[in-house]
Design a protein around this motif. Structure first.
Motif, PDB file in Angstrom:
ATOM      1  N   GLU B  26      -7.261   6.268  17.997  1.00 50.24           N
ATOM      2  CA  GLU B  26      -7.132   5.004  18.273  1.00 50.24           C
ATOM      3  C   GLU B  26      -7.615   3.812  17.541  1.00 50.24           C
ATOM      4  O   GLU B  26      -7.073   2.827  17.348  1.00 50.24           O
ATOM      5  CB  GLU B  26      -7.595   4.762  19.837  1.00 50.24           C
ATOM      6  N   GLU B  27      -8.977   4.400  17.169  1.00 49.00           N
ATOM      7  CA  GLU B  27      -9.640   3.293  16.292  1.00 49.00           C
ATOM      8  C   GLU B  27      -8.850   3.397  14.878  1.00 49.00           C
ATOM      9  O   GLU B  27      -8.619   2.204  14.243  1.00 49.00           O
ATOM     10  CB  GLU B  27     -11.021   3.915  15.780  1.00 49.00           C
ATOM     11  N   LEU B  28      -8.194   4.542  14.391  1.00 53.56           N
ATOM     12  CA  LEU B  28      -7.596   4.191  13.120  1.00 53.56           C
ATOM     13  C   LEU B  28      -6.395   3.383  13.222  1.00 53.56           C
ATOM     14  O   LEU B  28      -5.954   2.725  12.385  1.00 53.56           O
ATOM     15  CB  LEU B  28      -7.053   5.674  12.796  1.00 53.56           C
ATOM     16  N   ALA B  29      -5.695   3.794  14.431  1.00 52.77           N
ATOM     17  CA  ALA B  29      -4.386   2.858  14.647  1.00 52.77           C
ATOM     18  C   ALA B  29      -4.802   1.259  14.561  1.00 52.77           C
ATOM     19  O   ALA B  29      -4.098   0.250  14.019  1.00 52.77           O
ATOM     20  CB  ALA B  29      -3.919   3.275  15.797  1.00 52.77           C
ATOM     21  N   ILE B  30      -5.996   0.796  15.285  1.00 47.06           N
ATOM     22  CA  ILE B  30      -6.247  -0.525  15.382  1.00 47.06           C
ATOM     23  C   ILE B  30      -6.649  -0.874  13.957  1.00 47.06           C
ATOM     24  O   ILE B  30      -6.165  -2.198  13.346  1.00 47.06           O
ATOM     25  CB  ILE B  30      -7.290  -0.851  16.487  1.00 47.06           C
ATOM     26  N   ARG B  31      -7.270  -0.072  13.051  1.00 48.95           N
ATOM     27  CA  ARG B  31      -7.696  -0.462  11.894  1.00 48.95           C
ATOM     28  C   ARG B  31      -6.479  -0.692  10.807  1.00 48.95           C
ATOM     29  O   ARG B  31      -6.501  -1.321   9.948  1.00 48.95           O
ATOM     30  CB  ARG B  31      -8.738   0.454  11.142  1.00 48.95           C
ATOM     31  N   MET B  32      -5.592   0.174  11.024  1.00 50.64           N
ATOM     32  CA  MET B  32      -4.148   0.165  10.175  1.00 50.64           C
ATOM     33  C   MET B  32      -3.595  -1.361  10.596  1.00 50.64           C
ATOM     34  O   MET B  32      -3.086  -1.935   9.699  1.00 50.64           O
ATOM     35  CB  MET B  32      -3.572   1.026  10.667  1.00 50.64           C
ATOM     36  N   LEU B  33      -3.767  -1.483  11.930  1.00 43.41           N
ATOM     37  CA  LEU B  33      -2.901  -2.826  12.068  1.00 43.41           C
ATOM     38  C   LEU B  33      -3.814  -4.026  11.658  1.00 43.41           C
ATOM     39  O   LEU B  33      -3.233  -5.099  11.007  1.00 43.41           O
ATOM     40  CB  LEU B  33      -3.017  -3.028  13.882  1.00 43.41           C
ATOM     41  N   LYS B  34      -5.161  -3.949  11.424  1.00 48.37           N
ATOM     42  CA  LYS B  34      -5.846  -4.946  10.741  1.00 48.37           C
ATOM     43  C   LYS B  34      -5.389  -5.077   9.291  1.00 48.37           C
ATOM     44  O   LYS B  34      -5.425  -6.356   8.822  1.00 48.37           O
ATOM     45  CB  LYS B  34      -7.405  -4.791  10.858  1.00 48.37           C
ATOM     46  N   ASP B  35      -5.124  -4.025   8.806  1.00 45.96           N
ATOM     47  CA  ASP B  35      -4.832  -3.804   7.259  1.00 45.96           C
ATOM     48  C   ASP B  35      -3.486  -4.518   7.224  1.00 45.96           C
ATOM     49  O   ASP B  35      -3.402  -5.309   6.162  1.00 45.96           O
ATOM     50  CB  ASP B  35      -4.846  -2.369   6.860  1.00 45.96           C
ATOM     51  N   GLU B  96      15.608 -15.953  19.220  1.00 43.97           N
ATOM     52  CA  GLU B  96      14.835 -16.162  18.069  1.00 43.97           C
ATOM     53  C   GLU B  96      15.668 -17.022  17.375  1.00 43.97           C
ATOM     54  O   GLU B  96      16.811 -16.737  16.867  1.00 43.97           O
ATOM     55  CB  GLU B  96      14.288 -15.098  17.330  1.00 43.97           C
ATOM     56  N   LYS B  97      15.398 -18.413  16.957  1.00 41.79           N
ATOM     57  CA  LYS B  97      16.050 -19.234  16.120  1.00 41.79           C
ATOM     58  C   LYS B  97      15.730 -19.265  14.709  1.00 41.79           C
ATOM     59  O   LYS B  97      16.737 -19.409  13.811  1.00 41.79           O
ATOM     60  CB  LYS B  97      16.114 -20.462  16.741  1.00 41.79           C
ATOM     61  N   GLU B  98      14.400 -18.870  14.454  1.00 38.38           N
ATOM     62  CA  GLU B  98      14.035 -18.815  13.094  1.00 38.38           C
ATOM     63  C   GLU B  98      13.927 -17.524  12.592  1.00 38.38           C
ATOM     64  O   GLU B  98      13.875 -16.603  13.120  1.00 38.38           O
ATOM     65  CB  GLU B  98      12.564 -19.498  12.876  1.00 38.38           C
ATOM     66  N   PRO B  99      14.109 -17.127  11.267  1.00 39.27           N
ATOM     67  CA  PRO B  99      13.677 -15.953  10.438  1.00 39.27           C
ATOM     68  C   PRO B  99      12.647 -15.097  11.130  1.00 39.27           C
ATOM     69  O   PRO B  99      11.711 -15.639  11.279  1.00 39.27           O
ATOM     70  CB  PRO B  99      13.826 -16.130   8.946  1.00 39.27           C
ATOM     71  N   VAL B 100      12.803 -13.969  11.187  1.00 38.13           N
ATOM     72  CA  VAL B 100      11.553 -13.326  11.689  1.00 38.13           C
ATOM     73  C   VAL B 100      11.448 -11.899  10.773  1.00 38.13           C
ATOM     74  O   VAL B 100      12.517 -11.301  10.548  1.00 38.13           O
ATOM     75  CB  VAL B 100      11.763 -12.999  13.266  1.00 38.13           C
ATOM     76  N   LEU B 101      10.183 -11.328  10.789  1.00 42.29           N
ATOM     77  CA  LEU B 101       9.995 -10.152   9.934  1.00 42.29           C
ATOM     78  C   LEU B 101       9.214  -9.365  11.043  1.00 42.29           C
ATOM     79  O   LEU B 101       8.259  -9.362  11.885  1.00 42.29           O
ATOM     80  CB  LEU B 101       9.023 -10.267   9.155  1.00 42.29           C
ATOM     81  N   ILE B 102      10.054  -8.087  11.386  1.00 43.46           N
ATOM     82  CA  ILE B 102       9.533  -6.948  12.333  1.00 43.46           C
ATOM     83  C   ILE B 102       8.686  -6.095  11.373  1.00 43.46           C
ATOM     84  O   ILE B 102       9.501  -5.355  10.269  1.00 43.46           O
ATOM     85  CB  ILE B 102      10.707  -6.412  12.989  1.00 43.46           C
ATOM     86  N   ILE B 103       7.477  -5.834  11.490  1.00 42.68           N
ATOM     87  CA  ILE B 103       6.780  -5.002  10.662  1.00 42.68           C
ATOM     88  C   ILE B 103       5.823  -4.097  11.523  1.00 42.68           C
ATOM     89  O   ILE B 103       5.353  -4.407  12.398  1.00 42.68           O
ATOM     90  CB  ILE B 103       5.995  -5.801   9.661  1.00 42.68           C
ATOM     91  N   MET B 104       6.076  -2.745  10.745  1.00 42.92           N
ATOM     92  CA  MET B 104       5.118  -1.742  11.670  1.00 42.92           C
ATOM     93  C   MET B 104       3.818  -1.713  11.540  1.00 42.92           C
ATOM     94  O   MET B 104       3.350  -2.349  10.475  1.00 42.92           O
ATOM     95  CB  MET B 104       5.684  -0.118  11.349  1.00 42.92           C
ATOM     96  N   ALA B 105       2.851  -1.393  12.636  1.00 39.60           N
ATOM     97  CA  ALA B 105       1.621  -1.360  12.721  1.00 39.60           C
ATOM     98  C   ALA B 105       0.916  -0.287  11.883  1.00 39.60           C
ATOM     99  O   ALA B 105      -0.366  -0.206  11.386  1.00 39.60           O
ATOM    100  CB  ALA B 105       1.067  -1.609  14.013  1.00 39.60           C
ATOM    101  N   ASP B 106       1.669   0.756  11.315  1.00 36.91           N
ATOM    102  CA  ASP B 106       1.215   1.848  10.750  1.00 36.91           C
ATOM    103  C   ASP B 106       1.297   2.004   9.071  1.00 36.91           C
ATOM    104  O   ASP B 106       1.403   3.082   8.730  1.00 36.91           O
ATOM    105  CB  ASP B 106       1.308   3.032  11.676  1.00 36.91           C
ATOM    106  N   ILE B 107       1.575   0.731   8.489  1.00 36.51           N
ATOM    107  CA  ILE B 107       1.688   1.056   7.207  1.00 36.51           C
ATOM    108  C   ILE B 107       0.405   0.059   6.676  1.00 36.51           C
ATOM    109  O   ILE B 107       0.632  -1.040   5.879  1.00 36.51           O
ATOM    110  CB  ILE B 107       3.164   0.301   6.974  1.00 36.51           C
TER     111      ILE B 107
END
Lengths: 223, 223
Positions: B26-35, B96-107
């Motif tokens: 879980e700690e790794l997951a949240i730190r990857m999100l931070k990255d 959603e009316k504006e362009p949007v980027l969906i990006i994964m949290a584990d990259i």
């Protein structure tokens, strides 16, 4: 601009040995090389030199399978050399006056666009990493001032070498150049994204993907 | 421009379970999100919305660890939603009316340069593939005209959806965006290339690389 492609046919891709027989692995290896050559032929690269043992035989096989466009576009040559990768390449580099791209033969998803981006960087050294720290493409503007060190975490070694020799460097960020085909799992990438010689070959010999219903991840179907 | 980041903390990264305990995962997951957030904060993206269960708790954790620059640069918000990824995202996209980027949290290796390239493409749909056919980043210029379909070989599904809906599309070719961290082997990439929160965490808890003398390939040292 010239590309150098180290190639090994005999005993190629041994880590696929549980899945493909020796003849199939060698055929896959030569077809991946063809995919790389096809991508190079559509890029700014004008000349490709294949360094290998059994180079004459390989040239014959390539001629029979590559369409005339690729053969016409790329000046192809082969250099017979059975020494280790680093020894051969460093000897070649020492004599090389022009920029050179060293590109691996097992990255069949490489695109002409990405190859053009690599040779378009202004830095002295361009490193395109592969999985697990490999260097799948290496562009050297001043090859005689560099020395390669493949094996191990070569992409970090190449960064260090550039720094030590006061050469500027940049990391080229490409998924498709980074996807070297070594293990059974890697075939997944080839079957998902591949449209060339090697993906067509895998499909023809009955290698397919199946998406696991539970994990929703694709895996190679054991034949 | 806005980024949406689906995030799962509870039971995150279960495939690392043989190697890291639940708290570490879980700690790794949240730190990857931070990255990922740190990379977004250095890109053209102005706003990041995290979709998750336990979103309030996550916002607290992020606030404590992210430096003020990232928090100041990105307008961060969290949306509490426990439904499946596709259901949540498609509901958001419809409005959603504006362009949007969906990006994964584990990259965690995603770079600002690559993110800028993604949102710089002119096509309606930009697909950055992950390993095994995943879609690690998806940029939608006209989000309400698209519907996502994650799981399975989603990058091919997203190409098909774009075609079916008469939206132009392009594949964005990035090694670092493509490197999602799911399995123990993937930690190799993070330790080789990572300089951020998550790589620092791994090193701190004693996860290291060793290059095998025989195969010359790097592997994670079993603690």
């Amino acid at each position: 601009m010239k590309a150098i492609i180290p190639f090994k046919k005999e005993g190629a891709k041994s880590r696929l040995g549980d899945f493909l027989c020796e003849r199939e692995r060698e055929e896959l290896a030569i077809r991946m090389l063809k995919d790389v050559l096809a991508a190079l032929s559509k890029s700014e690269i004008e000349e490709a030199e294949i360094i290998s043992t059994g180079s004459e035989e390989i040239m014959e096989e390539l001629k029979s399978g590559l369409d005339s466009h690729v053969r016409w576009k790329l000046k192809l040559s082969a250099r017979e050399d059975g020494r280790g990768l680093n020894a051969v390449l460093n000897e070649v580099l020492r004599e090389e006056k022009e920029p050179v791209l060293i590109i691996m033969a097992d990255i069949p998803l490489a695109t002409p666009e990405s190859i053009n981006e690599i040779v378009g960087h202004e830095e002295d050294v361009v490193i395109a990493p592969g999985r697990k720290g490999g260097t799948n493409a290496l562009f050297l503007r001043r090859p005689s001032e560099f020395a390669v060190s493949y094996y191990g975490i070569s992409c970090l070694e190449h960064i260090e070498t550039a720094k030590r020799r006061n050469l500027t460097h940049v990391i080229h960020d490409s998924f498709f150049i980074g996807a070297d085909i070594d293990e059974i799992d890697d075939l997944t990438e080839l079957l998902i994204h591949g449209r060339g010689f090697s993906a067509e070959y895998l499909r023809r010999i009955g290698v397919f993907l199946r998406v696991d219903k539970k994990s929703k991840t694709p895996a190679i179907v054991d034949r």
